[in-house]
Design a protein around this motif. Structure first.
Motif, PDB file in Angstrom:
ATOM      1  N   VAL A 198      90.110  21.289  22.618  1.00 21.67           N
ATOM      2  CA  VAL A 198      89.124  20.477  23.351  1.00 21.67           C
ATOM      3  C   VAL A 198      87.740  20.934  22.915  1.00 21.67           C
ATOM      4  O   VAL A 198      87.413  22.118  22.994  1.00 21.67           O
ATOM      5  N   ILE A 199      86.932  19.996  22.430  1.00 16.71           N
ATOM      6  CA  ILE A 199      85.608  20.329  21.874  1.00 16.71           C
ATOM      7  C   ILE A 199      84.517  19.568  22.609  1.00 16.71           C
ATOM      8  O   ILE A 199      84.593  18.342  22.758  1.00 16.71           O
ATOM      9  N   VAL A 200      83.510  20.298  23.073  1.00 14.42           N
ATOM     10  CA  VAL A 200      82.260  19.666  23.525  1.00 14.42           C
ATOM     11  C   VAL A 200      81.332  19.628  22.322  1.00 14.42           C
ATOM     12  O   VAL A 200      81.114  20.648  21.659  1.00 14.42           O
ATOM     13  N   THR A 201      80.798  18.452  22.018  1.00 13.94           N
ATOM     14  CA  THR A 201      79.891  18.354  20.875  1.00 13.94           C
ATOM     15  C   THR A 201      78.895  17.221  21.068  1.00 13.94           C
ATOM     16  O   THR A 201      79.175  16.228  21.749  1.00 13.94           O
ATOM     17  N   HIS A 202      77.715  17.390  20.445  1.00 14.64           N
ATOM     18  CA  HIS A 202      76.716  16.315  20.380  1.00 14.64           C
ATOM     19  C   HIS A 202      76.778  15.612  19.026  1.00 14.64           C
ATOM     20  O   HIS A 202      76.092  14.613  18.826  1.00 14.64           O
ATOM     21  N   ASN A 203      77.572  16.153  18.114  1.00 11.52           N
ATOM     22  CA  ASN A 203      77.610  15.644  16.743  1.00 11.52           C
ATOM     23  C   ASN A 203      78.638  14.512  16.648  1.00 11.52           C
ATOM     24  O   ASN A 203      79.842  14.753  16.547  1.00 11.52           O
ATOM     25  N   ILE A 204      78.137  13.285  16.701  1.00 18.07           N
ATOM     26  CA  ILE A 204      79.036  12.128  16.737  1.00 18.07           C
ATOM     27  C   ILE A 204      79.836  12.001  15.441  1.00 18.07           C
ATOM     28  O   ILE A 204      81.012  11.629  15.451  1.00 18.07           O
ATOM     29  N   GLN A 205      79.213  12.333  14.305  1.00 22.73           N
ATOM     30  CA  GLN A 205      79.961  12.297  13.040  1.00 22.73           C
ATOM     31  C   GLN A 205      81.131  13.277  13.074  1.00 22.73           C
ATOM     32  O   GLN A 205      82.215  12.995  12.561  1.00 22.73           O
ATOM     33  N   GLN A 206      80.905  14.422  13.705  1.00 22.95           N
ATOM     34  CA  GLN A 206      81.969  15.416  13.848  1.00 22.95           C
ATOM     35  C   GLN A 206      83.131  14.847  14.675  1.00 22.95           C
ATOM     36  O   GLN A 206      84.305  15.068  14.350  1.00 22.95           O
TER      37      GLN A 206
END
Length: 259
Positions: free
Chosen positions: A203-211
Motif C-alpha cells: 500500500v503506497i501513499v503518493t502524490h506522483n500520479i505517473q508513479q
C-alpha cells in the motif's frame, strides 16, 4: 487477474486524534499480492489512514477508532492484539529514512533479533536476502559493518525497505517512499516494488500520479471536506479511476496532475 483475496478489510472506519475526527466512514478492501495506491491532496489524511492500518498512529498521539480494520479476518483493534507482531506482519516505510545509528548489518538484523534468537549463519542469510530484495547488496556488501548513516539518501531508503522486509511481513505500507529522492533513486525503489508485488501486499501513499500509473493495481482517492475530515470518495482498479472515474473530484484531481 485471479480471485482477489482481501489482506485487509476496512469497514466504516472513523478515526480520531484525541477528540478531532480525521477520517470518516472509510470502507475498502486491500487485496493480497496487489499494489494499492492512496492519492489525494496534501493534508487530506492519507498518511493517517495508512498508519491506522498497523496502529502506528498510537505511537504519535491518543487515538480513538470506530468501525473495524480486519487483517485476514482479525480485527486489529481488539484489545488482545499483539502490537509488535502486528507491526511486523504489516511493516512500514516512512517518507524519510529513519535508520538507527548503527551498522548497515545491525539495522537490517534489528527487528529479526527482537523476534528471537537465530544462529549467526541463519541471521547472515536473512540480512543478505533482505538487502538483495531491496536492490542494495552490490552497493553495501563490503560496508555491512560501517555506519548506515554514511549511505546516500536513496541507499538509506532502500536499507529501510530491507529492514522492513527482513521480518517477512505480509503487508508493506509505504508512505511517500520516494519523497525528496532524485530520479535515479526513485526508479530504484519503483523497481523494488515491481519485483516484490507478486509475493507481498503493498500500500503506497503518493502524490506522483505517473508513479501510480506505473505501479498500482488499485487506487483510492481521499478527499478532505470543508470540516477537514477525510473521506474516501472513490476506490477501484487504477485503470477505472484514471479513465472512467465516477466522482467529478476524482476526475479533476487526476486530470490536473496528468497534465
Amino acid at each position: 487477474m485471479g480471485k482477489l483475496i482481501p489482506a485487509i478489510k476496512v469497514k466504516n472506519l472513523n478515526f480520531y486524534y484525541g477528540t478531532q475526527k480525521i477520517i470518516e466512514s472509510v470502507s475498502m478492501d486491500i487485496y493480497q499480492n496487489q499494489v494499492t495506491t492512496i492519492i489525494g491532496s496534501s493534508g487530506c489524511g492519507k498518511s493517517s489512514f495508512l498508519k491506522s492500518l498497523n496502529r502506528m498512529s498510537e505511537l504519535e498521539a491518543e487515538v480513538k477508532v470506530e468501525g473495524r480494520v480486519e487483517f485476514f479476518g482479525q480485527n486489529i483493534y481488539e484489545r488482545r492484539v499483539n502490537l509488535n507482531r502486528l507491526r511486523r506482519q504489516i511493516s512500514m516505510v516512512f517518507p524519510k529514512p529513519n535508520l538507527f545509528p548503527m551498522s548497515v548489518y545491525d539495522n537490517v538484523a534489528y527487528g529479526v533479533k527482537l523476534i528471537g534468537w537465530h544462529p549467526k549463519v541463519e541471521l547472515n542469510e536473512i540480512v543478505e536476502s533482505a538487502i538483495k530484495a531491496a536492490d542494495l547488496w552490490d552497493e553495501v556488501k563490503n560496508k555491512l559493518h560501517k555506519s548506515a548513516l554514511d549511505l546516500s539518501d536513496g541507499q538509506q531508503q532502500r536499507l529501510c525497505i530491507a529492514r522492513a522486509l527482513a521480518v517477512k511481513p505480509k503487508v508493506l505500507l509505504m508512505d511517500e517512499p520516494c519523497s525528496g529522492l532524485d530520479a535515479f533513486a526513485r526508479m530504484k525503489i519503483e523497481n523494488i516494488i515491481q519485483n516484490l508485488r507478486c509475493g507481498l501486499t503493498i500500500v503506497i501513499v503518493t502524490h506522483n500520479i505517473q508513479q501510480v500509473t506505473r505501479l498500482s493495481d488499485f487506487t483510492a482517492f481521499f478527499y478532505s471536506n470543508e470540516h477537514r475530515v477525510t473521506q474516501l470518495l472513490e476506490f477501484g482498479t487504477t485503470q477505472k479511476i484514471f479513465t472512467n472515474a465516477i466522482n467529478f473530484r476524482t476526475r479533476d484531481y487526476v486530470l490536473a496532475r496528468l497534465g
